[in-house]
Enzyme design. Structure first.
Site, mmCIF file in Angstrom:
data_model
loop_
_atom_site.group_PDB
_atom_site.id
_atom_site.type_symbol
_atom_site.label_atom_id
_atom_site.label_comp_id
_atom_site.label_asym_id
_atom_site.label_seq_id
_atom_site.Cartn_x
_atom_site.Cartn_y
_atom_site.Cartn_z
ATOM 1 N N LYS A 1 -6.660 1.859 -3.605
ATOM 2 C CA LYS A 1 -6.227 2.648 -4.762
ATOM 3 C C LYS A 1 -7.415 3.309 -5.460
ATOM 4 O O LYS A 1 -7.328 4.469 -5.899
ATOM 5 C CB LYS A 1 -5.457 1.754 -5.730
ATOM 6 C CG LYS A 1 -4.111 1.286 -5.175
ATOM 7 C CD LYS A 1 -3.417 0.314 -6.108
ATOM 8 C CE LYS A 1 -2.080 -0.134 -5.524
ATOM 9 N NZ LYS A 1 -1.391 -1.112 -6.375
ATOM 10 N N SER B 1 3.641 -2.514 -8.639
ATOM 11 C CA SER B 1 2.383 -2.083 -9.244
ATOM 12 C C SER B 1 2.505 -0.825 -10.095
ATOM 13 O O SER B 1 1.510 -0.371 -10.651
ATOM 14 C CB SER B 1 1.320 -1.865 -8.161
ATOM 15 O OG SER B 1 1.722 -0.871 -7.258
#
Length: 781
Positions: free
Chosen positions: A718, A675
């Site tokens: 996140k 990511s």
């Protein structure tokens, strides 16, 4: 003594197979061979030399013996009585006649062997008398030994001992020096003494054990009789009382038969060696709640109130518990049969401090069930789950059975804590043993190794907790219904602090509610500047430290209430531990704020890029303890940037002949995953174009060689981390747009979220407007 003074003589040899006769010994031997008869018939002045023979070979020394007479042994066998006189060294052999003859040099012991020999003789006599005393063979033999005064003859009495081996007796025969012979004889007798002492001790211990067992048996019988007369019998040893307890336990048929079989063994054994083990097994069998059930509360509204009162937020978890409760309520009201395979195994996965374990207690309270907790962190032995077999000393049931016993019902709520931290080694794999426990299709017939009977776990509500789902074994995870706890927002933490943490810490620190007030602004500052975490565990510690400082003032007589605001935090907690440093760090081209998920929840990380002249090494240098997947993302990012340099406005001279170094700080922390691809592309383009990244932008997403942005996991965690860090814009993959529904509304409103399909879209959002094209100096950036 000078043996040369003794003239050699020729004597017939009387062979001794596997036997030794030493001087001073008197023996009676059967005459069974022609060789023995010839030797006796050829005796010289009634004397022969007796020589031990091993494996057909004669020894070098023998014993000159005198024939005292002949007798007839039972069966008509000829026998002869011989008395050993002294040693003799064998010389040349002579054939002829009926037997073998040999030249011998006689070696009698000296009359005065010396002071050393006399001292050793006393020691030898003491050792032998000790042996005789231990064996109970004193009296006549002791008198016989005391009648021997010559040290050499005393040493030769060792030949009578059947416990001294043949080799040792031959050594004694061949040892001419009296003192040396006594030393060898003492050594041999000391070995006999050690053996006799050991045998005596073992016999005494066995006798003591038997006497103690018999004494305990008699005393137990007497105690049972006395207790029965007084009406105080506790039933611990009475077979009829055990039978009554087994009947009261209301066991299933198979379990009852096994318990009665063991009870029959106990009845037959009485107070035998296994009686204690059988009683322990029966105690476990009757203590398990085979048929006891808690009365469940099936009021959905009341359960919702209990869950809301105990925990703020966690709506998905609460909804799933209420769904479970509603289904049970409807099936019971509509008389639908209970399905043993319709159980549910909830698994709460989330960062530390988010309330996973405490939620189990609330669920038990909401359902009206008993609660038990099993900590699985670090266990490596399969027997911890399934128990030990009864063949092992100290065997016990596994933790599942113990939890049921402690709960006292067959339908408790059992928390399986830290299921992601189960280990394995040569003792087995506990996670494999959990497969049957956590499979609703199998756990109605769980079998513990110790009990060795089927146990129905289908009524138990298992709730497992874990920090990371990735480390839970695949087959085990497949049996679980995973519910993710992603952490709390700032507003939720404020509500939790007000409703739960502050009241609890006030009570723990001896304060009353009206003595200290903590403002909301102070709590928010603690959340943002002192405890950047997904849960609230550290928040509670910091609040406890604040209240302890206040408790000191109250104890010193300060005026109450004591008001605590933001300006009082530094005095209580010291300088702030966290800062919103994204704007400062990203002001330099080549630095990007990325988003990641760790074992403690979501977090931000910085990706830094720089270049330097090529020196023949690897074109791309990666540091920061990156995993293989993250290293591949960096190589993909560099390849894509080079392939599209012209379109991105990058002067090719800016990277030709250059090496690039990508670093992710906090190098002591392992990092991996795809990511960070978007962040690495942005860092390289920012470095090569000289365009800084917007100071309040964070990003996440995987990038392909075609520049497409692929979806990733952990979007909610996140975004919560970005919100905690003070970011205002977040770039995510377009295909993660659906995950925004799980993000709290307050976080979505505070952040501007940019879903993108390609790396070009991400660069357009992340980079500041173009300045002058960057010219890279020869010495690097």
């Amino acid at each position: 003594m000078n043996f040369a003074e003794n003239p050699p003589v020729i004597l017939p040899i009387l062979p001794l197979d596997d036997a030794v006769v030493l001087p001073g010994m008197t023996v009676t031997l059967p005459v069974t061979t022609e060789e023995e008869a010839g030797a006796l018939d050829a005796a010289v002045d009634g004397r022969v030399v007796m020589v031990p023979r091993r494996n057909g070979r004669f020894a070098d020394f023998g014993t000159v013996a005198e024939i005292e007479g002949e007798i007839t042994l039972p069966g008509g066998i000829r026998g002869v009585s011989l008395a050993g006189l002294h040693r003799a060294e064998l010389g040349a052999a002579h054939s002829g006649g009926r037997g073998l003859r040999v030249t011998v040099t006689e070696m009698p012991d000296p009359e005065q062997p010396g002071a050393r020999a006399s001292e050793l003789a006393r020691e030898y006599r003491a050792v032998v008398e000790e042996i005789l005393e231990l064996r109970g063979d004193g009296g006549r033999i002791v008198s016989f030994l005391r009648g021997i005064t010559h040290p050499g003859r005393l040493a030769d009495t060792a030949g009578y001992s059947p416990d001294i081996d043949l080799e040792t007796k031959i050594e004694l025969l061949e040892t001419i020096d009296v003192a040396a012979r006594l030393e060898k004889a003492i050594q041999a007798q000391r070995e006999r003494l050690a053996d006799v002492t050991l045998r005596r001790r073992i016999r005494d211990e066995v006798n003591d054990g038997m006497e103690r067992t018999q004494r305990e048996f008699v005393l137990r019988r007497q105690m049972e009789a006395i207790q029965k007369e007084l009406g105080e019998a506790d039933g611990s040893g009475n077979v009829e009382d055990w039978r009554a307890r087994i009947a009261e336990a209301d066991m299933p048929e198979a379990a009852r038969k096994e318990a009665e079989r063991e009870l029959g063994r106990l009845e037959r054994q009485g107070e035998g060696p296994e009686a204690g083990m059988i009683r322990t097994y029966l105690e476990w069998m009757v203590s398990i709640p085979w048929s006891k059930l808690s009365d469940e509360k099936l009021d959905v509204s009341e359960a919702r109130e209990v869950l809301d009162a105990d925990h703020a937020g966690l709506e998905r978890v609460k909804d799933r518990i209420l769904e479970y409760l509603a289904v049970r309520k409807l099936r019971r009201e509509r008389d639908m049969d209970e399905d043993a395979k319709s159980g549910v195994i909830l698994t709460l996965v989330g960062p530390p401090g988010t309330g996973k374990t405490s939620l189990g207690r609330s669920v038990a309270r909401a359902l009206g069930r008993e609660f038990a907790r099993i900590s699985l962190g670090g266990i490596r032995d399969e027997a911890e789950i399934r128990g030990h077999r009864r063949t092992y000393v100290g065997a016990l049931p596994g933790r599942i059975v113990r939890a049921l016993r402690d709960a006292g019902t067959r339908n408790p709520v059992i928390i399986l804590d830290e299921v992601d931290k189960v280990g394995q080694d040569w003792r087995g794999d506990p996670s494999s043993a959990l497969l049957e426990v956590l499979d609703p299709a199998q756990n109605h017939s769980f079998r513990d190794h110790y009990l060795d009977v089927e146990l129905d776990l289908s009524e138990v509500l298992f709730i497992a907790t874990a920090n990371l789902a990735d480390t839970i074994p695949g087959p085990l995870l497949d049996r679980m219904e995973v519910i993710t706890l992603d952490g709390y927002t700032e507003d939720e933490k404020l509500a939790i602090a007000r409703g739960y943490l502050l009241p609890r810490q006030e009570a723990q620190n001896g304060l009353r509610e009206d003595e200290v007030t903590v403002s909301d602004e102070a709590v928010r500052d603690v959340v943002t500047e002192y405890t950047r975490e997904a849960g609230v565990r550290n928040l509670e510690r910091q609040l406890g430290q604040i209240l302890r400082k206040a408790a000191v003032k109250v104890a010193e007589g300060a005026e109450t209430p004591i008001a605590i605001g933001p300006e009082d935090l530094r005095e209580a907690l010291g300088r702030p531990k966290f800062f919103n440093e994204a704007a400062e760090r990203t002001a330099t081209p080549g630095v990007v704020t990325g988003l990641a998920v760790t074992g403690t929840g979501g977090d931000i990380l910085f990706v830094e890029a720089t270049d330097m002249p090529e020196d023949g090494g690897d074109r791309l240098v990666l540091t920061g303890q990156l995993g293989d997947v993250m290293r591949e993302s960096a190589r993909i990012a560099l390849s894509w940037v080079q392939a599209h340099a012209d379109r991105l406005g990058i002067d090719r001279s800016g990277y030709e002949g250059k090496r690039f170094h990508i670093h992710v700080p906090a190098g002591a922390i392992p990092k991996d995953g795809p990511s960070a691809g978007v962040a690495m592309v942005t860092a390289l383009v920012s470095l090569l174009t000289g365009r800084a990244v917007h100071p309040h932008v964070g990003m996440t997403g995987e990038v392909t060689l075609q520049g497409r942005v692929l979806p990733i996991g952990g979007v909610k965690q996140k975004l919560l981390a970005a919100h905690r860090a003070g970011l205002t814009d977040v770039i995510i993959p377009e295909r993660n747009r659906g995950d925004l529904d799980d993000v709290p509304e307050g976080v979505r409103e505070a952040l501007t979220i940019h879903p993108v399909l390609t790396a070009d879209e991400a660069l357009a959002i992340a980079l500041e407007p173009a300045a002058q094209p960057r010219q890279v100096a020869a010495s690097g950036s």
